[in-house]
Design a protein around this motif. Structure first.
Motif, short mmCIF file in Angstrom:
data_model
loop_
_atom_site.label_atom_id
_atom_site.label_comp_id
_atom_site.label_asym_id
_atom_site.label_seq_id
_atom_site.Cartn_x
_atom_site.Cartn_y
_atom_site.Cartn_z
N ARG A 1 1.20 -1.20 0.17
CA ARG A 1 0.24 0.14 -0.40
C ARG A 1 0.63 0.73 -0.15
O ARG A 1 1.82 1.48 0.27
CB ARG A 1 -0.87 -0.01 1.66
N GLY A 2 0.56 2.42 -1.30
CA GLY A 2 1.27 3.21 -1.26
C GLY A 2 2.42 3.37 -1.95
O GLY A 2 3.22 4.34 -2.05
N SER A 3 2.68 2.09 -2.79
CA SER A 3 3.70 1.72 -3.84
C SER A 3 3.40 2.75 -4.78
O SER A 3 2.75 2.89 -5.46
CB SER A 3 4.35 0.23 -3.41
N SER A 4 4.15 2.88 -5.30
CA SER A 4 3.77 3.18 -7.33
C SER A 4 4.54 2.83 -8.47
O SER A 4 5.91 2.80 -8.09
CB SER A 4 4.19 4.68 -7.59
N THR A 5 3.99 1.69 -8.72
CA THR A 5 4.68 0.72 -9.56
C THR A 5 4.28 1.04 -10.90
O THR A 5 3.16 2.06 -11.95
CB THR A 5 4.26 -0.74 -9.19
N VAL B 1 21.26 5.65 10.75
CA VAL B 1 21.68 4.11 9.69
C VAL B 1 20.11 3.82 10.03
O VAL B 1 19.19 4.49 10.19
CB VAL B 1 20.80 3.56 11.85
N ARG B 2 19.98 3.59 8.42
CA ARG B 2 18.51 3.14 6.94
C ARG B 2 18.55 2.17 7.78
O ARG B 2 19.00 0.64 7.35
CB ARG B 2 18.47 3.97 6.17
N LEU B 3 17.43 1.54 7.59
CA LEU B 3 16.61 -0.29 7.89
C LEU B 3 15.26 -0.03 6.98
O LEU B 3 13.80 0.84 6.86
CB LEU B 3 16.12 0.01 9.65
N VAL B 4 15.07 -0.96 6.14
CA VAL B 4 13.42 -1.16 5.44
C VAL B 4 13.49 -2.36 5.88
O VAL B 4 13.93 -3.84 5.08
CB VAL B 4 14.38 -1.16 3.60
N PRO B 5 12.55 -2.94 6.52
CA PRO B 5 12.02 -4.25 7.06
C PRO B 5 11.33 -4.87 5.00
O PRO B 5 10.17 -4.20 4.40
CB PRO B 5 10.93 -3.48 7.97
N LYS B 6 11.04 -5.88 5.73
CA LYS B 6 10.34 -6.98 4.63
C LYS B 6 9.56 -7.62 5.06
O LYS B 6 10.22 -8.24 6.31
CB LYS B 6 11.63 -7.46 3.18
N GLN C 1 7.79 1.07 1.97
CA GLN C 1 8.27 2.17 0.40
C GLN C 1 9.34 3.52 0.93
O GLN C 1 9.87 3.64 0.02
CB GLN C 1 6.93 2.38 -0.01
N ALA C 2 9.65 3.43 1.92
CA ALA C 2 10.29 4.80 2.55
C ALA C 2 11.55 3.98 3.32
O ALA C 2 11.34 3.05 4.32
CB ALA C 2 10.56 5.77 2.58
#
Length: 819
Positions: A238-242, A429-434, A442-443
């Protein structure tokens, strides 16, 4: 059914043949009805399924085809049950069949029915002549050849059904022969054995959705990945741009490329919309690509169902489900301080234990060299966490640490940990959870960890009672202070003595050839004990240090340098050590120092004379203020029998003049108050200077006790008494004058009150003047005494010079005798 055993065989055969024909009629009628139903529904459903495709629509959905097939099946069952099976099971009596024949053959005249009915075995109570019955029977049998079955049946329904079935059946046969594939696709689709679409001029093919790859490393270029639909369904964050990608077959593959491809969509809230795909790139491998990078895939908010249309081809019911991406709901920091800060740790704590656990807040900072663990909690189960760090000024160790970050995900997949040791620089520190399906935030989540660097300790040093010049036997009392953000480990005081050039030259001329003369400064270092605040006291006694041989060369002309050195407990690199400001002292003779002190005493006398002059002007100002205040407070005399209007006007004018007069007097009182404050501060400065001068005499061991006592008792103590008592009282009295002047109470603002306050202030001023003049006379006496001392010193100096010249003359005479 009644038996007709006595019936003529010809008549019996006639009825049997009619019964068989009736049943065959029923079978054919039912079969033609079923055929008509099937063929009509086939062609109508085929038209509904195929014709919309020719005009740009879509095929009949499978659900509609299933409904049509179900209705046909129900109708066929109804026809078989009602028209065929029901009518075949009905009885056909002989008399009914005979009656049917006679209805269509009036010439029989009822003979066939009579013969059939009267010959039935179970028939009774009929009165008839056997002869007559025999005669009728014979006449009926003779007329059998006249019966025509074609006149009995109604052939119109059969003909109508044939007129419907035959053309439709022929058309189906022609279609099957001319285009077997089309006929097979039609039969397969209508029978639900196949969902293959009808061939179209255009052919669209779904490629998938191109989504940007969200990574924590900002230095990498943002890549994309192609996501394919599974069973026409795709999950996106949700919120993604594809970007949606399809392709259309070109003429090379026997199809026409649409000029425009359109996507129609509806979201779960019922909102509908339509967007056009744009053609991109050139034809490759027989296909032309189309993309959609706008709604509904721009900032996807809800799940949508899409249909893509291009010419007569359709891509139906492709669904994109909007899934909430994983979010870091909570973040805490576990901190372990470095060893140089663990001054109260006895070593019993586990190396993996944390000293402090805090919730993350913006602007958070930790101590330099600390170990940090980020503990995050996710909003949904995690599959992976991408981590990247950026430091302002990273060294090799931190680069290696940041290049291979390790994230530990908990067993419940709802939390994770990331650790870094020996953090030296501010780090982002930058974290991107999956999540477990690969959907990522998305950020990147950014956490800035500031670092509080270990500061170099600060040190200061003061020497009370020591000026820029000292005697060779002086005492140097030192008060040193060392401070650090995490405590000082050591503080040292260093005294460096450099002999004068004349002394060095004399020593070098008198020394033996084997002696080595070291002109470098001699250093003496001590480490005094510090209290909890980092303060330390120490006294360098030059006389004792010279006597025990610690230092040498402390003669007039030498110089002494004193400085402090402080060191903290920092052990992560180069030690944090600092040397304080260097205090340089010049070694002089006691006479030279006394002369310097006497010049300072003259300066104090000049300042005292100036203070006396200012105090005299203050007294004059107070006397003038007293007169002006009395004039303002004096009530004007009332005139005899004044006119009422004149009185009002005069009162208004007098009121304004009175206010202005009071303000002028108030301003002069405040000026006097400021002058009193200034005189107090000036005299206090003289007192402090005298204290320093007296202490300097003590520390340098010069002059006698009588001289210090005369200066202390005759000058310092009286001045200190003036600053302590009369001057503060004078300031209070001047303030009371202002209060009396500006009081709104007539009783408090009377001339008598002002006279008392002003008289007291003037009296105090006179008291101050008397005391200051007495001190000034004492200083003048001391100056005369010092002049006498200077004369004595001059005579002694001349005597010493004369003695030296006499000795040199004698030595020269002795040397002349040996020539």
């Amino acid at each position: 059914m009644g038996r007709t055993e006595s019936l003529d065989p010809g008549l019996r055969d006639l009825l049997s043949r009619l019964r068989d024909r009736v049943r065959r009629y029923i079978v054919w009628d039912s079969l033609l009805a079923i055929a008509a139903l099937v063929l009509v529904v086939f062609w109508v459903a085929l038209a509904v399924d195929y014709l919309p495709v020719r005009i740009g629509g879509s095929e009949m959905p499978r659900s509609a085809r299933a409904v049509v097939l179900f209705v046909v099946a129900v109708l066929v069952v109804v026809i078989l049950a009602k028209w065929l099976w029901g009518r075949l099971n009905r009885e056909l009596p002989d008399d009914s069949l005979a009656l049917l024949i006679e209805r269509h053959h009036p010439s029989l005249g009822g003979r066939l029915v009579t013969a059939v009915q009267l010959t039935q075995q179970n028939r009774s109570h009929d009165s008839h002549s056997p002869v007559l019955l025999q005669h009728v029977h014979q006449e009926a049998a003779a007329a059998v050849d006249q019966v025509e079955f074609g006149r009995v049946f109604r052939w119109e329904p059969i003909r109508r059904k044939l007129m419907l079935v035959v053309p439709l059946l022929l058309a189906a046969l022609v279609m099957a022969i001319a285009s077997p594939q089309t006929f097979a696709r039609a039969v397969g689709r209508l029978s639900l054995f196949s969902d293959s679409p009808w061939p179209r001029k255009a052919e669209l093919e779904m490629i998938g959705v191109e989504s940007p790859i969200i990574t924590a490393d900002e230095t990498e270029e943002v890549g994309t990945e192609l996501l394919s639909f599974e069973d026409k369904t795709l999950r996106l964050a949700r919120g993604s741009s594809t970007t949606l990608r399809i392709r259309a077959a070109t003429e090379e593959l026997g199809h026409t490329v649409p000029e425009i491809c359109t996507v129609s969509y509806v979201d779960d809230s019922g909102n509908r919309g339509q967007s056009n795909l744009r053609r991109v790139g050139r034809i490759q491998d027989g296909y032309q690509s189309f993309v959609l990078d706008g709604p509904p895939l721009a900032s996807l908010a809800e799940s949508v169902t899409m249909t893509i249309r291009g010419l007569d081809d359709r891509l139906l019911d492709y669904r994109i489900e909007a899934v909430d991406p994983p979010a870091i709901a909570d973040m805490e920091l576990a901190i372990r301080y470095p060893d140089y800060l663990r001054i109260f740790d006895a070593g019993g704590a586990s190396p993996d234990s944390s000293d402090q656990i805090l919730k993350y807040q913006a602007g958070f900072r930790i101590r330099e060299g600390s170990s940090l663990t980020l503990r995050g909690t996710s909003s949904k189960p995690l599959g992976a966490v991408d981590v990247s760090t950026t430091s302002e000024d990273v060294n090799e160790d931190s680069e290696n640490e940041a290049a291979e970050p390790v994230v530990k995900i908990a067993d419940d997949r709802m939390s994770f940990e990331w650790s870094v040791t020996d953090l030296r620089e501010p780090t982002s520190v930058r974290l991107v959870p999956k999540d477990e399906t690969g959907i990522s935030a998305q950020a990147s989540y950014r956490y800035f960890i500031g670092v509080v660097r270990d500061q170099v300790p600060e040190t200061s040093m003061t020497m009370k009672g020591i000026g820029s010049s000292i005697t060779p036997i002086a005492m140097l009392p030192i008060q040193a202070t060392a401070t650090d953000d995490y405590g000082v480990e050591s503080l040292s005081l260093t005294m460096a003595v450099r002999a004068s050039e004349e002394n060095v030259a004399d020593n070098s001329s008198e020394a033996k050839p084997d002696d080595s003369i070291n002109a470098e400064p001699q250093q003496h270092t001590v480490s005094p004990e510090m209290d909890r605040d980092g303060n330390a006291d120490w006294t360098f006694d030059l006389r004792d240090l010279t006597d025990d041989g610690t230092v040498s060369g402390l003669a007039p002309g030498a110089s002494v340098q004193i400085f402090t050195t402080a060191k903290d407990r920092f052990n992560l690199g180069a030690p944090h050590s600092i040397r304080g400001e260097v205090v340089r002292l010049q070694v002089v003779t006691p006479e030279t120092l006394l002369a310097t002190l006497e010049r300072r005493e003259l300066e104090f006398r000049s300042r005292l004379e100036q203070a006396i002059d200012e105090t005299q002007r203050l007294r004059q100002s107070l006397a003038a203020v007293q007169n002006d205040a009395l004039d303002v407070l004096q009530s004007p005399e009332e005139e005899n029998n004044p006119d009422e209007s004149d009185v009002l006007e005069d009162n208004e004018v007098d009121g304004e003049e009175d206010v202005r007069a009071r303000q002028r007097v108030q301003l002069r009182i405040r000026q006097a108050e400021l002058q009193t404050t200034k005189s107090t501060e000036e005299l206090a400065g003289i007192v402090v200077g005298l204290e320093d001068m007296l202490l300097e005499m003590v520390q340098n061991r010069v002059d006698s006790v009588d001289r210090r006592e005369r200066l202390e008792v005759g000058v310092h103590d009286p001045l200190s008494a003036v600053v302590t008592e009369p001057l503060p009282r004078l300031q209070r009295q001047i303030t009371s004058m202002e209060r009396v002047l500006m009081s709104e109470d007539t009783a408090e603002s009377s001339p008598a009150k002002m006279t008392d306050a002003a008289t007291a202030a003037i009296a105090t001023t006179d008291e101050v003047l008397l005391s200051l003049n007495a001190v000034l006379e004492k200083m003048l006496d001391l100056e005369s005494f010092n002049e006498i001392l200077d004369l004595v010193r001059g005579l002694i100096s001349d005597q010493e010079e004369l003695i030296e010249e006499t000795e040199e003359t004698r030595n020269q005479q002795v040397q002349d005798l040996f020539k």
